[in-house]
Scaffold this motif. Sequence first.
Motif, PDB file in Angstrom:
ATOM      1  N   PRO A  15       0.824  -1.212   0.000  1.00 19.71           N
ATOM      2  CA  PRO A  15       0.000   0.000   0.000  1.00 19.71           C
ATOM      3  C   PRO A  15       0.861   1.267   0.000  1.00 19.71           C
ATOM      4  N   ILE A  16       0.221   2.373  -0.324  1.00 20.89           N
ATOM      5  CA  ILE A  16       0.883   3.678  -0.369  1.00 20.89           C
ATOM      6  C   ILE A  16       0.161   4.621   0.589  1.00 20.89           C
ATOM      7  N   LEU A  17       0.909   5.249   1.467  1.00 18.25           N
ATOM      8  CA  LEU A  17       0.346   6.211   2.415  1.00 18.25           C
ATOM      9  C   LEU A  17       0.359   7.606   1.790  1.00 18.25           C
ATOM     10  N   ILE A  18      -0.804   8.256   1.767  1.00 12.53           N
ATOM     11  CA  ILE A  18      -0.995   9.527   1.069  1.00 12.53           C
ATOM     12  C   ILE A  18      -1.585  10.548   2.030  1.00 12.53           C
ATOM     13  N   ASP A  19      -1.182  11.820   1.896  1.00 14.99           N
ATOM     14  CA  ASP A  19      -1.953  12.893   2.519  1.00 14.99           C
ATOM     15  C   ASP A  19      -2.233  13.978   1.491  1.00 14.99           C
ATOM     16  N   LEU A  20      -3.328  14.689   1.721  1.00 18.27           N
ATOM     17  CA  LEU A  20      -3.816  15.705   0.779  1.00 18.27           C
ATOM     18  C   LEU A  20      -4.322  16.894   1.566  1.00 18.27           C
ATOM     19  N   ARG A  21      -3.991  18.106   1.100  1.00 17.82           N
ATOM     20  CA  ARG A  21      -4.499  19.320   1.748  1.00 17.82           C
ATOM     21  C   ARG A  21      -4.903  20.342   0.692  1.00 17.82           C
ATOM     22  N   HIS A  22      -6.024  21.005   0.944  1.00 13.38           N
ATOM     23  CA  HIS A  22      -6.471  22.042   0.018  1.00 13.38           C
ATOM     24  C   HIS A  22      -7.482  22.933   0.708  1.00 13.38           C
ATOM     25  N   ASN A  23      -7.702  24.107   0.146  1.00 18.54           N
ATOM     26  CA  ASN A  23      -8.729  25.017   0.626  1.00 18.54           C
ATOM     27  C   ASN A  23     -10.016  24.772  -0.140  1.00 18.54           C
ATOM     28  N   GLU A  24     -11.126  25.180   0.428  1.00 15.25           N
ATOM     29  CA  GLU A  24     -12.421  24.879  -0.158  1.00 15.25           C
ATOM     30  C   GLU A  24     -12.994  26.050  -0.957  1.00 15.25           C
ATOM     31  N   SER A  25     -12.225  27.127  -1.061  1.00 13.53           N
ATOM     32  CA  SER A  25     -12.789  28.364  -1.592  1.00 13.53           C
ATOM     33  C   SER A  25     -12.798  28.439  -3.109  1.00 13.53           C
ATOM     34  N   GLU A  26     -12.003  27.631  -3.788  1.00 13.64           N
ATOM     35  CA  GLU A  26     -11.897  27.764  -5.236  1.00 13.64           C
ATOM     36  C   GLU A  26     -11.471  26.434  -5.849  1.00 13.64           C
ATOM     37  N   THR A  27     -11.544  26.338  -7.164  1.00 18.02           N
ATOM     38  CA  THR A  27     -11.078  25.134  -7.851  1.00 18.02           C
ATOM     39  C   THR A  27      -9.560  25.200  -7.975  1.00 18.02           C
ATOM     40  N   GLN A  28      -8.908  24.181  -7.467  1.00 24.42           N
ATOM     41  CA  GLN A  28      -7.450  24.229  -7.356  1.00 24.42           C
ATOM     42  C   GLN A  28      -6.765  23.148  -8.185  1.00 24.42           C
ATOM     43  N   PRO A  29      -5.691  23.523  -8.903  1.00 17.31           N
ATOM     44  CA  PRO A  29      -4.871  22.516  -9.572  1.00 17.31           C
ATOM     45  C   PRO A  29      -4.183  21.617  -8.543  1.00 17.31           C
ATOM     46  N   ILE A  30      -3.742  20.471  -8.994  1.00 18.26           N
ATOM     47  CA  ILE A  30      -3.118  19.470  -8.122  1.00 18.26           C
ATOM     48  C   ILE A  30      -1.598  19.551  -8.227  1.00 18.26           C
ATOM     49  N   VAL A  31      -0.945  19.431  -7.071  1.00 18.09           N
ATOM     50  CA  VAL A  31       0.516  19.350  -7.011  1.00 18.09           C
ATOM     51  C   VAL A  31       0.876  18.111  -6.202  1.00 18.09           C
ATOM     52  N   ILE A  32       1.639  17.200  -6.789  1.00 14.33           N
ATOM     53  CA  ILE A  32       2.028  15.951  -6.125  1.00 14.33           C
ATOM     54  C   ILE A  32       3.523  16.006  -5.812  1.00 14.33           C
ATOM     55  N   PHE A  33       3.875  15.764  -4.540  1.00 14.13           N
ATOM     56  CA  PHE A  33       5.273  15.826  -4.096  1.00 14.13           C
ATOM     57  C   PHE A  33       5.835  14.422  -3.888  1.00 14.13           C
ATOM     58  N   CYS A  34       7.030  14.189  -4.422  1.00 12.94           N
ATOM     59  CA  CYS A  34       7.746  12.914  -4.283  1.00 12.94           C
ATOM     60  C   CYS A  34       9.018  13.123  -3.467  1.00 12.94           C
ATOM     61  N   HIS A  35       9.153  12.378  -2.374  1.00 17.63           N
ATOM     62  CA  HIS A  35      10.356  12.474  -1.541  1.00 17.63           C
ATOM     63  C   HIS A  35      11.534  11.770  -2.197  1.00 17.63           C
ATOM     64  N   GLY A  36      12.689  11.924  -1.594  1.00 16.30           N
ATOM     65  CA  GLY A  36      13.914  11.352  -2.152  1.00 16.30           C
ATOM     66  C   GLY A  36      14.386  10.103  -1.427  1.00 16.30           C
ATOM     67  N   TYR A  37      15.622   9.730  -1.700  1.00 15.97           N
ATOM     68  CA  TYR A  37      16.272   8.532  -1.137  1.00 15.97           C
ATOM     69  C   TYR A  37      16.382   8.665   0.380  1.00 15.97           C
ATOM     70  N   LYS A  38      16.052   7.592   1.091  1.00 21.70           N
ATOM     71  CA  LYS A  38      16.021   7.590   2.555  1.00 21.70           C
ATOM     72  C   LYS A  38      15.110   8.696   3.081  1.00 21.70           C
ATOM     73  N   GLY A  39      14.073   9.017   2.306  1.00 23.47           N
ATOM     74  CA  GLY A  39      13.142  10.063   2.695  1.00 23.47           C
ATOM     75  C   GLY A  39      11.746   9.534   2.904  1.00 23.47           C
ATOM     76  N   TYR A  40      10.862  10.444   3.274  1.00 28.02           N
ATOM     77  CA  TYR A  40       9.446  10.126   3.446  1.00 28.02           C
ATOM     78  C   TYR A  40       8.679  11.439   3.420  1.00 28.02           C
ATOM     79  N   LYS A  41       7.383  11.341   3.253  1.00 24.93           N
ATOM     80  CA  LYS A  41       6.573  12.515   2.973  1.00 24.93           C
ATOM     81  C   LYS A  41       6.524  13.520   4.114  1.00 24.93           C
ATOM     82  N   ASP A  42       6.735  13.056   5.356  1.00 23.82           N
ATOM     83  CA  ASP A  42       6.644  13.924   6.526  1.00 23.82           C
ATOM     84  C   ASP A  42       8.006  14.342   7.062  1.00 23.82           C
ATOM     85  N   TRP A  43       9.045  14.143   6.271  1.00 19.29           N
ATOM     86  CA  TRP A  43      10.400  14.493   6.717  1.00 19.29           C
ATOM     87  C   TRP A  43      10.503  16.003   6.965  1.00 19.29           C
TER      88      TRP A  43
END
Length: 281
Positions: A15-43
């Motif tokens: 499985p893949i652990l994901i988190d997502l955050r956005h505001n509700e006020s407008e239609t927003q484009p998506i930005v996906i972040f990829c961590h590096g070697y020996k990294g993780y999304k919450d580093w």
Amino acid sequence: MIFIEHILERPNKKPILIDLRHNESETQPIVIFCHGYKGYKDWGAWNLMADAIANAGFCVIKFNFSHNGGTMENPIDFPDLEAFGNNNYTKELEDLHGVVDWVQNEFKHDNHIDVSQISTIGHSRGGGIVLLHASEDSRIKRVITLASVCNFGKRSSTIGDLERWQKDGVKYVRNGRTNQDMPHYFQFYEDFKANEERLHIESAVKRLTIPTLIIHGNKDTSISMDEALNLYEWKPDSKLVIIENADHVFNTKQPWESDDLSPELKTVCEEITHFLKQSEV
């Protein structure tokens, strides 16, 4: 701000652990972040970075690569060294593709998220992954690298130890933060050789026709600034930004106990949001 955590379950795959955050006020484009070697999304300060980009009007998604060594119960450190040892570049490309699929399917009817506008950001090794993926996936409209590598080939073996690595089946790299000896099974090299043409970053970058932003610190001792200059040379219509006095993680660390970004990472966020807004299609 809306914050969502999700576990992406996949048949016969980790499985893949994901988190997502956005505001509700407008239609927003998506930005996906990829961590590096020996990294993780919450580093370190990655969550603060994601907040800053989301507050500028984007839906920001971070995820852990499935074989980064974390687990659903402990995503911060590396309790699953067996998974870490079995990671490789093609698994990470497959993970990113799966996250893009999930985003488009999950939010196709959400009026606050524009699933037709997806950008990717990759740090360090993740920078190479997003460049390769963007060259293969037409759903990606913009790509950004942070302290990215430009060549996976020279990182897939160490001169002089290839025969020993093959004989032993594994080699180890010390993690100074966690004091773990982290395994790299020989499958990593075999997978790279089997997919060498696909994993050639220079060729991928030269194929890119989308807006591209290359960010690098001039005090990076982990990935030379020359690698950013190579990326820029291969795609001269990209935007190159050199962050003065910034190291490989833009003068942050793990743990990052401040509620504020480092000045250097704040500049990175400003450059990212400006680029994304200027290059909207």
